[in-house]
Design an enzyme around this catalytic site. Sequence first.
Site, PDB file in Angstrom:
ATOM      1  N   HIS A  79     -15.881  44.626   5.165  1.00 22.44           N
ATOM      2  CA  HIS A  79     -15.190  45.612   6.012  1.00 22.44           C
ATOM      3  C   HIS A  79     -15.766  47.014   5.815  1.00 22.44           C
ATOM      4  CE1 HIS A  79     -11.522  42.688   5.725  1.00 22.44           C
ATOM      5  NE2 HIS A  79     -12.487  42.219   6.488  1.00 22.44           N
ATOM      6  N   HIS A 238     -11.468  40.827  14.889  1.00 27.58           N
ATOM      7  CA  HIS A 238     -11.750  40.923  13.447  1.00 27.58           C
ATOM      8  C   HIS A 238     -12.969  40.082  13.071  1.00 27.58           C
ATOM      9  CE1 HIS A 238     -11.134  41.938   9.305  1.00 27.58           C
ATOM     10  NE2 HIS A 238     -11.484  40.690   9.032  1.00 27.58           N
ATOM     11  N   ASP A 242     -16.148  41.442  11.066  1.00 31.56           N
ATOM     12  CA  ASP A 242     -16.769  40.762   9.920  1.00 31.56           C
ATOM     13  C   ASP A 242     -18.265  40.565  10.148  1.00 31.56           C
ATOM     14  OD1 ASP A 242     -14.591  40.468   8.221  1.00 31.56           O
ATOM     15  OD2 ASP A 242     -14.108  38.433   8.884  1.00 31.56           O
ATOM     16  N   HIS A 265     -18.648  34.133   7.486  1.00 37.41           N
ATOM     17  CA  HIS A 265     -19.534  34.886   6.591  1.00 37.41           C
ATOM     18  C   HIS A 265     -20.796  34.109   6.212  1.00 37.41           C
ATOM     19  CE1 HIS A 265     -16.490  37.905   6.275  1.00 37.41           C
ATOM     20  NE2 HIS A 265     -15.629  37.120   5.670  1.00 37.41           N
TER      21      HIS A 265
END
Length: 305
Positions: A79, A238, A242, A265
Site C-alpha cells: 500500500h 483495492h 495492490d 501479489h
Amino acid sequence: MIRQRTLKEIVKTTGVGLHSGRKVTLTLRPAAANTGIVYRRTDVNPPVDFPADPASVRDTMLCTALVNDEGVRISTVEHLNAALAGMGIDNIIVEVDAPEIPIMDGSASPFVYLLQQAGVETLNAAKRFIRIKKPIRFEDGDKWAEFVPFNGFRMDFEIEFNHPAIESDEQHLLFDFSSQGFVKEISRARTFGFMRDIEYLQSQNLCLGGSFDCAIVLDEYRILNEEGLRFENEFVTHKVLDAIGDLYMCGHAIIGEFRAYKSGHGLNNQLLRAVLADAEAWEWATFEEEVGSPVAFAEPGMVLA
C-alpha cells in the site's frame, strides 16, 4: 525533461502492524537522485536495507513481503509502495522499527497524505521509465496477468468473487493512470477479508492488528463494517491498488497496459520478474518534455486530496 522526485523533508507517523498488532513507527526520508526506493529495518543492529526489487519479494502469502538471505523481512509494503507510485516518487528511504509497514486504514490514502505533508522535491536527473515492448503473460490455473505495449499506464483488472455483497457488475475496472486519478479514484480503497479467515489467522497468532478500522470485513452474506463501502467497486479497486504497488517494486514507472484476471501479489510479482528477465520485452525511456510524457504525474506542489 521529466525529472526524478524525492521528498522535501522527513516525515514520521505511527500505526499498528497488521500481523503483530504492535505499534510501528514509520519514517520517510528524502534520498539523492538514482538512490531508488529503499526499505530499511531500524530495529535490527546493524539496520538492514531492502532496495525495491522484484527479486526481494519472497513471500506473497498474505501481503507483499521483502525478505533477505538471512530471513530478515519487511511485510505489507504494497500500500505504501502504491502511494509512492501514485505520487511519482523515485528516491526515498522508508524506515520502520518493526518487521512490517503499519496497516493504517487498509488503503494507500494515509501514505499519500504523509507524502503530501513531506512535499515533493524534483531532482536534477532524468526520470527513467520502463517501456513494455512486447506482450508477456503469466498464468496460474485460471488466474492470469499480462503486460502489453501501450502509450500510457493502464490497468485492466477483473476479479471473480461469488458473494452476495460483491455485485457482479462491480468486479471489473479499467483505469488510466495519473497521479490525480490515483489519489481520487484508487488510493482510498481498503483491503478486504472474510471474518472466518481473520478468526483463523488470529488463532495462529497472525493478523493480530486486523480490525474493522483497517479492512472491509465480510461474513458469508454481508459487509460487517457499519459504514459500508467507500465506493461501490471498492473490492476490485483495492486489487488495482495492490497491483500498482506490486508492479512499482521495480522502482520505476511503467509505460504499458497491465491486464489481469483474479491476480494477486504472487502473480503480479512473477509477471514483473518475467518482463525484466526478457531483454526484448522492455526498454528504458526518458522524456525531454513534460508534455511528451505518456504518464501524467501531478506538479510537485499540487494538493490532490
